[in-house]
Structure formats: C-alpha cells, structure tokens
Design a protein around this motif. Sequence first.
Motif, mmCIF file in Angstrom:
data_model
loop_
_atom_site.group_PDB
_atom_site.id
_atom_site.type_symbol
_atom_site.label_atom_id
_atom_site.label_comp_id
_atom_site.label_asym_id
_atom_site.label_seq_id
_atom_site.Cartn_x
_atom_site.Cartn_y
_atom_site.Cartn_z
ATOM 1 N N ASP A 1 0.435 -0.252 -7.134
ATOM 2 C CA ASP A 1 1.756 0.301 -6.820
ATOM 3 C C ASP A 1 2.044 0.204 -5.334
ATOM 4 N N ARG A 2 3.274 -0.220 -5.025
ATOM 5 C CA ARG A 2 3.787 -0.269 -3.651
ATOM 6 C C ARG A 2 5.166 0.373 -3.672
ATOM 7 N N PRO A 3 5.691 0.752 -2.531
ATOM 8 C CA PRO A 3 7.041 1.317 -2.515
ATOM 9 C C PRO A 3 8.080 0.363 -3.112
ATOM 10 N N GLU A 4 7.873 -0.956 -2.948
ATOM 11 C CA GLU A 4 8.837 -1.950 -3.448
ATOM 12 C C GLU A 4 8.670 -2.247 -4.932
ATOM 13 N N PRO B 1 4.338 -9.484 -0.138
ATOM 14 C CA PRO B 1 3.581 -9.220 -1.358
ATOM 15 C C PRO B 1 4.190 -9.964 -2.549
ATOM 16 N N VAL B 2 3.341 -10.395 -3.460
ATOM 17 C CA VAL B 2 3.799 -11.003 -4.713
ATOM 18 C C VAL B 2 4.047 -9.847 -5.672
ATOM 19 N N LEU C 1 1.077 -7.837 -7.604
ATOM 20 C CA LEU C 1 0.058 -8.472 -8.425
ATOM 21 C C LEU C 1 -1.262 -8.563 -7.683
ATOM 22 N N THR C 2 -2.352 -8.463 -8.453
ATOM 23 C CA THR C 2 -3.696 -8.612 -7.913
ATOM 24 C C THR C 2 -4.449 -9.636 -8.763
ATOM 25 N N LEU C 3 -5.470 -10.215 -8.172
ATOM 26 C CA LEU C 3 -6.375 -11.103 -8.896
ATOM 27 C C LEU C 3 -7.785 -10.662 -8.547
ATOM 28 N N ASN C 4 -8.523 -10.237 -9.559
ATOM 29 C CA ASN C 4 -9.861 -9.669 -9.360
ATOM 30 C C ASN C 4 -9.829 -8.541 -8.325
ATOM 31 N N GLY C 5 -8.750 -7.766 -8.341
ATOM 32 C CA GLY C 5 -8.613 -6.628 -7.445
ATOM 33 C C GLY C 5 -8.055 -6.953 -6.069
ATOM 34 N N TRP C 6 -7.893 -8.241 -5.748
ATOM 35 C CA TRP C 6 -7.335 -8.642 -4.450
ATOM 36 C C TRP C 6 -5.817 -8.688 -4.536
ATOM 37 N N PRO C 7 -5.099 -7.981 -3.652
ATOM 38 C CA PRO C 7 -3.638 -8.063 -3.670
ATOM 39 C C PRO C 7 -3.173 -9.459 -3.270
ATOM 40 N N LEU C 8 -2.141 -9.941 -3.946
ATOM 41 C CA LEU C 8 -1.633 -11.290 -3.700
ATOM 42 C C LEU C 8 -0.400 -11.260 -2.807
ATOM 43 N N TYR C 9 -0.337 -12.232 -1.885
ATOM 44 C CA TYR C 9 0.765 -12.389 -0.941
ATOM 45 C C TYR C 9 1.199 -13.845 -0.915
#
Length: 77
Positions: free
Chosen positions: A28-31, A4-5, A35-43
């Motif tokens: 929010d993630r445990p780590e 994840p970014v 970041l998201t872009l237009n609601g999409w989680p970034l990796y």
Amino acid sequence: MWEPVLDGKNGVKILSNKLNRAAVGSIDRPEGKQLTLNGWPLYYFHKDKLLGQTAGYGVGNVWFAIAPNGKKAARCP
C-alpha cells in the motif's frame, strides 16, 4: 526520476510466461497499490517510455532492472 509501478484501473498486464505469478504482490502507498516481485517494490524510470528501453539501468549504481526470478537482470543491449 523513478515512479512506482501501480496496480489499478490502467492495470499492468504481465506478459512473461517465465514469471512465477505467485511471486507478484503489492504494498500500500498513498497513491494506491504498488506492485512487488518477490517482495521487492517495482519502479519505472520516467525517461523509459517503451518496453525494452533501459535508460535508467544502473543509475546511481542503485537502480537495476529486475528479472522474472526477482533478481537483478543483466543489462539489455
């Protein structure tokens, strides 16, 4: 393979002037905050170490780069 970014102390600097900054968010993630872009989680792909590297593009026909508009980007050369 895909990480994840995260937004945090190391920070992620947005360099594109084409990106609608209002489209950038986080979840929010445990780590920490991802970041998201237009609601999409970034990796990011763990083998891509430098900007512009695209070794992970199309892996499993599931993972693709994202364009500044939040849609799937065309493959970079």
